[in-house]
Design a protein around this motif. Structure first.
Motif, PDB file in Angstrom:
ATOM      1  N   LEU A   1       0.829  -1.204   0.000  1.00 32.06           N
ATOM      2  CA  LEU A   1       0.000   0.000   0.000  1.00 32.06           C
ATOM      3  C   LEU A   1       0.866   1.257   0.000  1.00 32.06           C
ATOM      4  O   LEU A   1       0.569   2.235  -0.678  1.00 32.06           O
ATOM      5  CB  LEU A   1      -0.924  -0.026   1.222  1.00 32.06           C
ATOM      6  N   PHE A   2       1.961   1.218   0.769  1.00 30.74           N
ATOM      7  CA  PHE A   2       2.806   2.411   0.856  1.00 30.74           C
ATOM      8  C   PHE A   2       4.085   2.276   0.032  1.00 30.74           C
ATOM      9  O   PHE A   2       4.892   3.176  -0.012  1.00 30.74           O
ATOM     10  CB  PHE A   2       3.134   2.705   2.314  1.00 30.74           C
TER      11      PHE A   2
ATOM     12  N   LEU B   1      -3.902  -0.845  10.027  1.00 29.53           N
ATOM     13  CA  LEU B   1      -4.719  -1.064   8.824  1.00 29.53           C
ATOM     14  C   LEU B   1      -5.847  -2.043   9.113  1.00 29.53           C
ATOM     15  O   LEU B   1      -6.965  -1.892   8.609  1.00 29.53           O
ATOM     16  CB  LEU B   1      -3.826  -1.546   7.674  1.00 29.53           C
TER      17      LEU B   1
ATOM     18  N   ARG C   1      -8.601  -0.159  10.634  1.00 30.66           N
ATOM     19  CA  ARG C   1      -9.315   0.653   9.639  1.00 30.66           C
ATOM     20  C   ARG C   1     -10.304  -0.206   8.851  1.00 30.66           C
ATOM     21  O   ARG C   1     -11.432   0.218   8.591  1.00 30.66           O
ATOM     22  CB  ARG C   1      -8.317   1.293   8.667  1.00 30.66           C
TER      23      ARG C   1
ATOM     24  N   GLN D   1     -13.266  -0.713  10.949  1.00 30.31           N
ATOM     25  CA  GLN D   1     -14.108   0.486  11.058  1.00 30.31           C
ATOM     26  C   GLN D   1     -14.990   0.661   9.826  1.00 30.31           C
ATOM     27  O   GLN D   1     -16.164   1.003   9.939  1.00 30.31           O
ATOM     28  CB  GLN D   1     -13.233   1.734  11.192  1.00 30.31           C
ATOM     29  N   VAL D   2     -14.401   0.441   8.660  1.00 35.76           N
ATOM     30  CA  VAL D   2     -15.166   0.606   7.423  1.00 35.76           C
ATOM     31  C   VAL D   2     -16.325  -0.395   7.391  1.00 35.76           C
ATOM     32  O   VAL D   2     -17.450  -0.059   7.003  1.00 35.76           O
ATOM     33  CB  VAL D   2     -14.247   0.433   6.193  1.00 35.76           C
TER      34      VAL D   2
ATOM     35  N   VAL E   1     -11.573  -1.824  -0.334  1.00 33.44           N
ATOM     36  CA  VAL E   1     -10.548  -1.573  -1.352  1.00 33.44           C
ATOM     37  C   VAL E   1     -10.366  -0.066  -1.542  1.00 33.44           C
ATOM     38  O   VAL E   1      -9.263   0.455  -1.571  1.00 33.44           O
ATOM     39  CB  VAL E   1     -10.946  -2.216  -2.699  1.00 33.44           C
ATOM     40  N   ARG E   2     -11.486   0.628  -1.632  1.00 33.70           N
ATOM     41  CA  ARG E   2     -11.431   2.045  -1.916  1.00 33.70           C
ATOM     42  C   ARG E   2     -10.926   2.855  -0.726  1.00 33.70           C
ATOM     43  O   ARG E   2     -10.041   3.690  -0.858  1.00 33.70           O
ATOM     44  CB  ARG E   2     -12.847   2.493  -2.277  1.00 33.70           C
ATOM     45  N   GLU E   3     -11.459   2.594   0.450  1.00 35.09           N
ATOM     46  CA  GLU E   3     -11.166   3.469   1.585  1.00 35.09           C
ATOM     47  C   GLU E   3      -9.873   3.120   2.299  1.00 35.09           C
ATOM     48  O   GLU E   3      -9.204   3.982   2.845  1.00 35.09           O
ATOM     49  CB  GLU E   3     -12.339   3.463   2.574  1.00 35.09           C
ATOM     50  N   VAL E   4      -9.532   1.831   2.332  1.00 29.18           N
ATOM     51  CA  VAL E   4      -8.289   1.451   3.021  1.00 29.18           C
ATOM     52  C   VAL E   4      -7.219   1.023   2.020  1.00 29.18           C
ATOM     53  O   VAL E   4      -6.033   1.151   2.284  1.00 29.18           O
ATOM     54  CB  VAL E   4      -8.541   0.329   4.053  1.00 29.18           C
ATOM     55  N   GLY E   5      -7.643   0.518   0.852  1.00 31.30           N
ATOM     56  CA  GLY E   5      -6.655   0.165  -0.156  1.00 31.30           C
ATOM     57  C   GLY E   5      -6.159  -1.264  -0.055  1.00 31.30           C
ATOM     58  O   GLY E   5      -5.102  -1.578  -0.583  1.00 31.30           O
TER      59      GLY E   5
ATOM     60  N   LEU F   1       6.237   9.102   8.020  1.00 35.84           N
ATOM     61  CA  LEU F   1       5.149   9.207   7.034  1.00 35.84           C
ATOM     62  C   LEU F   1       5.662   8.836   5.649  1.00 35.84           C
ATOM     63  O   LEU F   1       6.824   9.068   5.327  1.00 35.84           O
ATOM     64  CB  LEU F   1       4.612  10.642   6.989  1.00 35.84           C
ATOM     65  N   PRO F   2       4.783   8.257   4.812  1.00 31.09           N
ATOM     66  CA  PRO F   2       5.192   7.965   3.437  1.00 31.09           C
ATOM     67  C   PRO F   2       5.474   9.262   2.685  1.00 31.09           C
ATOM     68  O   PRO F   2       4.907  10.309   3.010  1.00 31.09           O
ATOM     69  CB  PRO F   2       3.980   7.243   2.839  1.00 31.09           C
TER      70      PRO F   2
ATOM     71  N   ALA G   1     -10.933   6.263   9.229  1.00 30.99           N
ATOM     72  CA  ALA G   1     -10.577   4.966   8.631  1.00 30.99           C
ATOM     73  C   ALA G   1      -9.935   5.139   7.265  1.00 30.99           C
ATOM     74  O   ALA G   1      -9.096   4.342   6.857  1.00 30.99           O
ATOM     75  CB  ALA G   1     -11.813   4.077   8.528  1.00 30.99           C
ATOM     76  N   SER G   2     -10.321   6.186   6.523  1.00 30.52           N
ATOM     77  CA  SER G   2      -9.819   6.321   5.156  1.00 30.52           C
ATOM     78  C   SER G   2      -8.842   7.480   5.009  1.00 30.52           C
ATOM     79  O   SER G   2      -8.446   7.816   3.909  1.00 30.52           O
ATOM     80  CB  SER G   2     -10.992   6.496   4.188  1.00 30.52           C
TER      81      SER G   2
ATOM     82  N   ARG H   1      -9.079   8.751   1.218  1.00 28.51           N
ATOM     83  CA  ARG H   1      -9.336   7.833   0.118  1.00 28.51           C
ATOM     84  C   ARG H   1     -10.823   7.706  -0.206  1.00 28.51           C
ATOM     85  O   ARG H   1     -11.189   7.168  -1.258  1.00 28.51           O
ATOM     86  CB  ARG H   1      -8.775   6.440   0.447  1.00 28.51           C
TER      87      ARG H   1
ATOM     88  N   LEU I   1       4.626   6.847  -5.267  1.00 29.38           N
ATOM     89  CA  LEU I   1       3.529   7.710  -4.835  1.00 29.38           C
ATOM     90  C   LEU I   1       3.830   9.114  -5.332  1.00 29.38           C
ATOM     91  O   LEU I   1       4.876   9.680  -5.010  1.00 29.38           O
ATOM     92  CB  LEU I   1       3.414   7.699  -3.304  1.00 29.38           C
TER      93      LEU I   1
END
Lengths: 419, 154
Positions: free
Chosen positions: A17-18, A79, A82, A85-86, A125-129, A413-414, B51-52, B78, B96
């Protein structure tokens, strides 16, 4: 109806993801202290490098073609929370089952199950990836099988729905499935079942309940009943034995008090420690989750955090200390209905040879825990319990290839490059 | 001014319990108790969907003209659907990257600022999209408040 949601190759997906350059590259994730491979991307599996192989035994030619990562439970835990949560926002009840799986209790919902499954997959997929797959079926046991089936699909989203236990595609599936692959049926039971001619999951669910109770156990009879579409197992009845341990309980009345929650936490840590030692296993990571009652008025709170243990451990004190710190992190004033702890990356105890450089459970701690278990077995569980323990002793782990804690540390941070 | 909704939101939350508030020496509750509101929480304001929402650091000064500077703290959500004019984090060449989404005629493009880089057509559900940037945060110069930024990535 129940659903099982599972993150596909979770640790490798978190790393990607990162670090998107890892997309399509064989990625292996190493245990605490970089000892052996504990998670693999699809490309890594395709190279036939087995799970659990000691890092130094990977063929040097292959070693150059793959990327190895130290496990980063801080990142994976963030993650994982997250993802929960979603999902928790969209369904009435969510029960984490391990760091990368959770059950959703969909009873009471009237839905187009395929559409719901696709919606849940898309939202994660969309919100957390992270890519996830979902199995939906009338019982947890069937949902787990449906999830495996979903994972085998090449099309996206990976959703498998068996709306009824007598759905023809489910019968076909169970006819081809070994009982060994059913949740809670281990190698030993499998051999005994084969001895009496029960060779498929379909045959298992057709075996009369009374016979299973007489010759095996109530639990196996319930498993068969679950295969027939009657929900009768809770998550705590059965666990995936080699991968994770879960101890959780709903409270009779909501608990607000931090001290009371800490008491429940110690209780769960004691149980989890006993389970580990009973199976001669040790854990590398621990998670704590807390939630309020979703059916009560007020804000729904669901929190979950993970941390790596300084070294693989089956020591109740070690587990409790780590869990206590997690509880302190996630606790906020609220009326909680449920608290649970989860242990991940279980490895057999004998694998952990103490070396000078690698952390391992000191032998005298193991002896202490043996004495602990013996006292509690002989004089009862109330005879000896664990009080609060001070947090101390930072212990540096060997994690040469750890990715950054992208989501939990300001200085890690990325980076995103201006173009 | 955009502060109003926050103040309203704070006043609708549960009143702070009076036993946590200081009382006057006489033991009477402070007359200010009735007007107490929760302090403004900047994190809460900037992060609508925890969360996003992810944070990143911007590397490079190519978007200087748009007020995006090297070292800026980027807040990325996101869950936001990208629209023309949005700044995006997208995966370009495995990296990125920060670009602007632009519409030219019917087609959407990822538009770079750096001279010599090509614009890239952007499709619906483009799998290069990582997330939409909703805030870029930087300290104003010479306040000495900006956190030290390590010079290169790990």
């Amino acid at each position: 109806m129940f659903a099982l949601i599972d993150c596909n190759n979770f640790y490798a997906a978190c790393e990607r993801l990162f670090e998107p350059r890892l997309e399509g590259v064989p990625v292996g994730v190493l245990s605490n202290n970089d000892g052996c491979v504990i998670a693999r991307s699809e490309e890594f599996k395709a190279l036939d490098i087995p799970m659990g192989i000691p890092t130094h035994k990977i063929d040097p030619a292959l070693r150059r073609r793959v990327v190895l990562k130290s496990s980063n439970y801080t990142l994976y835990g963030d993650l994982s929370a997250r993802v929960q949560q979603v999902l928790a926002r969209q369904v009435p009840t969510l029960e984490p089952y391990s760091i990368d799986e959770c059950f959703l209790d969909l009873r009471g919902l009237q839905e187009d199950w395929h559409a719901l499954g696709a919606r849940l997959v898309h939202s994660v997929v969309r919100e957390v990836g992270l890519p996830v797959s979902i199995g939906i079926a009338p019982t947890r046991t069937l949902a787990k099988l449906a999830n495996r089936q979903a994972k085998a699909q090449s099309t996206r989203p990976q959703v498998c729905v068996w709306a009824h236990a007598d759905a023809p595609e489910l019968s076909t599936h169970l006819n081809r499935l070994s009982p060994r692959d059913v949740w809670g049926v281990g190698e030993r039971l499998h051999a005994r079942l084969a001895g009496m001619g029960v060779l498929t999951a379909a045959a298992l669910r057709e075996t009369p309940d009374s016979e299973l109770r007489r010759r095996f156990s109530v639990v196996l009879a319930r498993t068969a009943s679950e295969l027939n579409g009657h929900p009768c197992l809770s998550m705590n009845d059965l666990e995936t034995p080699r991968r994770s341990i879960l101890c959780s309980r709903s409270f009779g009345r909501p608990l607000r008090d931090h001290a009371a929650l800490a008491g429940a936490l110690r209780h769960h840590c004691q149980r989890a420690g006993e389970k580990l030692r009973r199976d001669a296993m040790q854990a590398s990571a621990i998670g704590v989750y807390l939630r309020t009652n979703p059916y009560h008025a007020g804000t729904f709170r669901h929190a979950c955090e993970w941390t790596a243990l300084p070294f693989p451990s089956a020591d109740t004190q070690q587990l409790t200390r780590a869990a206590q710190r997690l509880l302190d992190q996630i606790w906020q004033p609220a009326a909680y209905q449920k608290l649970g702890i989860m242990l991940a990356e279980l490895t057999p105890r004998q694998q952990s040879q103490t070396t000078l450089f690698e952390g391992a459970e000191p032998a005298r701690r193991e002896a202490l825990m043996e004495a602990w278990d013996a006292i509690r077995a002989r004089y009862g569980r109330q005879a000896l319990t664990l009080g609060p323990q001070p947090a101390d002793a930072p212990w540096q782990m060997n994690s040469a290839y750890r990715s950054a804690c992208y989501t939990t540390r300001w200085d890690e941070l990325p980076r995103a490059r201006a173009r | 001014m955009s502060m109003t909704p926050i103040a309203l939101a704070a006043s609708t939350s549960a009143p702070a319990s009076s036993d946590t508030l200081p009382r006057g020496a006489s033991g009477f509750p402070s007359p200010a108790d009735d007007y107490r509101e929760a302090p403004l929480d900047l994190h809460h304001h900037l992060v609508r969907r925890p969360a996003s929402t992810f944070f990143m650091r911007l590397e490079g000064d190519d978007h200087h003209h748009a007020g995006l500077y090297h070292g800026d703290l980027l807040v990325i959500d996101r869950a936001i659907s990208p629209r023309p004019g949005h700044w995006l984090v997208a995966v370009i060449d495995g990296e990125l990257s920060v670009l602007r989404l632009e519409r030219r005629g019917p087609q959407l493009y990822l538009a770079p600022s750096r001279p010599g880089l090509a614009t890239l057509p952007f499709e619906d559900n483009d799998d290069r999209l990582w997330g939409v940037i909703c805030y870029a945060i930087h300290a104003l110069p010479a306040t000495g408040e900006e956190p030290a930024i390590p010079s290169c990535s790990r």
